[in-house]
Scaffold this motif. Structure first.
Motif: not given
Length: 210
Positions: A175-184
């Protein structure tokens, strides 16, 4: 299943909830004829065994069940919501452009030995519980007992049931946990705006995880 730590789901209640929400599984096993796979509705009995037990049945004409005689191991794959993730949803695209597409999804893998069931009464219990589960909440729920017993006996002879006590249970919540908070947040907003219910459901999972 390839399972990076960031995407790993170990909560048993969450894993069971996904199985119940997506009961139409891909059941795969390897035998003398190579790898076989079939799509089957499975019923989870969560209190049976450490991780629960799955029940289902094959058509007797399906050769897959013969490969499982003697307690062969099988893998049941339960696929949850999934969606393409556009790089255009990442604020990072504007910042530096170093982004590529990916796919977010939820999946549960359950593995264990298979016990084949041919006893008519046990088969009747399996198909009755499976039907009752899916008829729950309908205005006029159908029950196996609604059909003539002679007809049921004929149908039961045409199937082979099975129990799969789960020995290994894995969940992947990508669920995009490897992306920044902004990208999530960008991905979540993009999926929420989708006209497709499956993608909206995935966005709701992202919101829960966040």
């Amino acid at each position: 299943m390839y399972l990076p730590t960031a995407f790993r789901q170990d909560d048993l209640a969450e894993l069971h909830a996904q199985i119940r929400a997506n009961p139409f599984a891909l059941l795969a096993s390897a035998g003398s004829e190579g790898v076989q796979a079939n799509h089957l509705p499975l019923l989870l009995e969560p209190e049976e065994g450490e991780f629960g037990t799955l029940y289902g049945h094959f058509a007797r004409a399906n050769p897959h069940w013969r490969e499982l005689q003697g307690g062969g191991e099988a893998l049941a794959v339960f696929s949850g919501p999934d969606a393409y993730v556009s790089p255009g949803w990442y604020p990072a695209k504007v910042e530096h452009g170093k982004v590529v597409p990916t796919w977010n999804y939820i999946a549960v893998h359950a593995r264990g030995p298979v016990e084949l069931i041919e006893d008519p009464e046990r088969l009747l219990q399996i198909v009755s519980r499976l039907s009752d589960h899916h008829e729950t909440g309908r205005p006029q729920p159908w029950a196996v007992s609604d059909a003539p017993r002679e007809y049921l006996d004929t149908m039961l002879r045409a199937i082979v049931g099975f129990a799969l006590p789960i020995r290994r249970l894995e969940g992947k919540w990508k669920l995009s946990q490897n992306r920044s908070a902004a990208d999530q947040a960008g991905v979540r907003d993009g999926l929420t705006a989708s006209p497709h219910p499956r993608e909206q459901t995935l966005a709701a999972h992202m919101a829960q995880e966040g």
